[in-house]
Structure formats: C-alpha cells, structure tokens
Design an enzyme around this catalytic site. Structure first.
Site, PDB file in Angstrom:
ATOM      1  N   LEU A 105       0.776  -1.286   0.230  1.00  0.00           N
ATOM      2  CA  LEU A 105      -0.350   0.600  -0.164  1.00  0.00           C
ATOM      3  C   LEU A 105       1.219   1.270  -0.111  1.00  0.00           C
ATOM      4  CD1 LEU A 105      -2.751  -0.821   3.231  1.00  0.00           C
ATOM      5  CD2 LEU A 105      -2.796  -1.569   0.112  1.00  0.00           C
ATOM      6  N   CYS A 106       0.522   2.260  -0.628  1.00  0.00           N
ATOM      7  CA  CYS A 106       1.054   3.294  -0.764  1.00  0.00           C
ATOM      8  C   CYS A 106       2.605   3.097  -0.626  1.00  0.00           C
ATOM      9  CB  CYS A 106       0.935   4.432   0.628  1.00  0.00           C
ATOM     10  SG  CYS A 106       1.735   5.380  -0.031  1.00  0.00           S
ATOM     11  N   THR A 107       3.718   3.498  -0.086  1.00  0.00           N
ATOM     12  CA  THR A 107       5.401   3.618  -0.825  1.00  0.00           C
ATOM     13  C   THR A 107       5.504   2.047   0.390  1.00  0.00           C
ATOM     14  OG1 THR A 107       5.411   4.591   1.889  1.00  0.00           O
ATOM     15  CG2 THR A 107       5.821   5.487  -0.269  1.00  0.00           C
ATOM     16  N   GLY A 108       4.942   1.650   0.758  1.00  0.00           N
ATOM     17  CA  GLY A 108       5.840  -0.237   0.881  1.00  0.00           C
ATOM     18  C   GLY A 108       5.435  -0.893  -0.468  1.00  0.00           C
TER      19      GLY A 108
ATOM     20  N   THR B 249       2.897   3.490  -7.033  1.00  0.00           N
ATOM     21  CA  THR B 249       3.404   3.582  -5.541  1.00  0.00           C
ATOM     22  C   THR B 249       2.465   5.289  -5.655  1.00  0.00           C
ATOM     23  OG1 THR B 249       4.797   4.147  -3.417  1.00  0.00           O
ATOM     24  CG2 THR B 249       5.314   5.017  -5.404  1.00  0.00           C
TER      25      THR B 249
END
Length: 316
Positions: free
Chosen positions: A101-104, A121
């Site tokens: 999720l996102c910057t994961g 991202t």
C-alpha cells in the site's frame, strides 16, 4: 486466501495500516463466512505515527499467510529494514500473495519482488522508486497494479481501492460492494484510473455529471454512445470528456465498460441467467463480446467466474 498478515515495523504509515486492518480485520454484519483471519506481524513493539503498536506475531510468521500486506513506508530516503525485506521475500517464495500500500512498494522492490514487473506507488515518490530500482517498470499514472501474486497501490485512498480489489478477487463483486457501502467509499475504481487529477474533485452530489451517472446505470442494457451521454448531460462530447476526466479520472467509454463488467459480475454471482442473457442485460450485445471484455478485465472467463463464486457462496 483466508489468512492475511500485516507486515509492520517502525516507520510504517498509520493511515494505510489502519485501512488494511479495517478491511481485513473485521467482518461487519457477517458479509462472508469465513472472513479473513488477520495477524499483525512485526519484530517488536513499535511506534506507528503517534501510536504504539504491539504485533501479534514476529515477522517469521509471514510465510504462513495466504496474503501479506505491506503498509506505507514513511522514510523512502533510506532502505527498509533488512529483516522486514527478508521476511516479505520469504513469504512470497512460500506462495503468499504480497500486496503493498502506497510506499510499501519500496519494501517489495528491495525484496526483488518487483523486478521485471510493472508497479506503482504514491505519485510523489514514483521517480525515486524508478531511479533506485531500474529493473522495476514504474507506472505513475494508475491507482494500483495487479500482477497476480504481487500487487502495488498508489497512495492514501488508492490503498483502499486495492484492498477492495483483493476482497473482490476472494469473495466476489457483491460482497466487495456491500463492504464498500459499509465503509462509505466508492465500490469500485479500476486500477487503471489516474491516481493524480489536477482539477479539484467536486462534492459527490454537486458536479455536472451527478444526474448522468444514475441515468446511465439504469440503461446499461442499451447501446449507449458518448453522444447519448453528452445529449443527456446537455453538453458537447468534448466538454463531457473533460468532466468525466475530472470526476472519474477516465473516459466516458471506459467508465461505461467498467459499469457493464461490474453489472455482469453481479448477475453471474446472483442469477442463473445465461451468458447470452447477461450480455444483453449489460449492453455487451453478444456472449462473445462479453467474454472478450470480461476475460481481459477480470482475468477469467464469465463461466469460470460464476463457478468460483457460486462455490464459495455455497461453502459460506
């Protein structure tokens, strides 16, 4: 896909973590049975934003999960912890579906899971991800990317889109839509929609297309064209396209196709109508056309989709 593990460590973003916990950690009003078994896995007690978090298990439990969710990673200027990267890689090698999720996505990239794959991202960090991991094909213009066993999402609200996409894959469109309604979020935004729209989003019920959407949804069985939509909205086709891009992030025809596929999914899950009948009811015309678009969008033929979710519903 019954066991979901949240892979956490110091420096995770609490918004995406809380969102994943809300989707996979509870089964409001018994939407599906069984629902997911959620485990929060991390090395030790940690700080997530301003909150203290105590994981249920260590990172060594990740390979036992069916799905591993990696929330947003706060500091993209430094490498994520090696123990987290190693555990995520081990989970994927053990057969887990891994989603960021996102910057994961930076954790997945560090683990080598995105090499040779398309990924996304948060739009503010796509350049950094592409420069640091040149083997990754970074797409800055989409909400999420589904590579099968590896999935990535853009930032913030797009993380919810990916979570609902996973629920839709596991439990079907009807259950995912019911969950979205309970969470008061849009039931489905296609991963290919733009993640960053320069024009501010209008209020849900106060934009030029507010009356057009329900009108079109009631007429999906008809061969609607852009000109039909423009005429109903009392604007030119060019202005219609601009408003669609502003409100939905996509084109009128792509929006129509997405709604037709969604309706087809619901009919496949809840009725015994033939594929020909569903093609007519969704404005696809013929079963051949429905199968082509459905297979390309959903990833499986309509008959396979129906068997899968009818079986799951009976088991539930």
């Amino acid at each position: 896909m019954t066991t979901v593990a949240l892979a956490v460590t110091d420096g995770m973003l609490h918004f995406e973590l809380g969102m994943a916990f809300e989707v996979f950690g509870a089964n409001p009003a018994g939407l599906a049975d069984p629902w997911y078994r959620l485990a929060v896995c991390g090395p030790t007690a940690m700080r997530v934003g301003r909150f203290r978090l105590e994981p249920d298990h260590g990172l060594d439990r990740l390979p036992a999960a069916d799905t591993v969710i990696v929330p947003g990673w706060a500091n993209v200027d430094r490498e994520p912890p090696a123990d987290l990267v190693d555990a995520v890689r081990a989970a994927h090698e053990a057969g887990a579906r891994v989603a960021s999720l996102c910057t994961g996505a930076f954790v997945l990239a560090a683990a080598g899971l995105l090499d040779g794959r398309r990924a996304t991202t948060h739009w503010a960090h796509t350049d950094v991800l592409a420069a640091r991991y040149p083997e990754v094909t970074v797409d800055p213009d989409v909400l999420y990317v589904d590579n099968g066993s590896v999935l990535t999402s853009a930032g913030k609200a797009a993380a919810m889109d990916l979570c609902l996409h996973l629920v839709r894959l596991d439990h079907g469109s009807v259950i995912a839509n019911r969950l979205a309604r309970r969470l008061v979020v849009p039931p489905h935004r296609d991963g290919g929609q733009a993640q960053f729209i320069t024009t501010p989003m209008p209020a849900p019920d106060h934009h030029p297309l507010a009356g057009l959407f329900p009108w079109a949804l009631e007429r999906l069985d008809q061969p609607l064209t852009v000109e039909d939509l423009a005429r109903q909205a009392r604007m030119s086709s060019r202005h219609l396209g601009r408003h669609f891009r502003t409100v939905t992030g996509t084109t009128p025809l792509q929006w129509l196709l997405t709604q037709r596929i969604r309706r087809a999914q619901e009919l496949l899950e809840t009725t015994d109508d033939s594929v020909d009948g569903i093609a007519a009811a969704t404005g696809m015309g013929t079963a051949t056309t429905l199968r082509r678009h459905f297979n390309r969008t959903v990833g499986v033929p309509p008959d396979t989709y129906r068997r899968t979710f009818r079986t799951r519903n009976r088991l539930g």
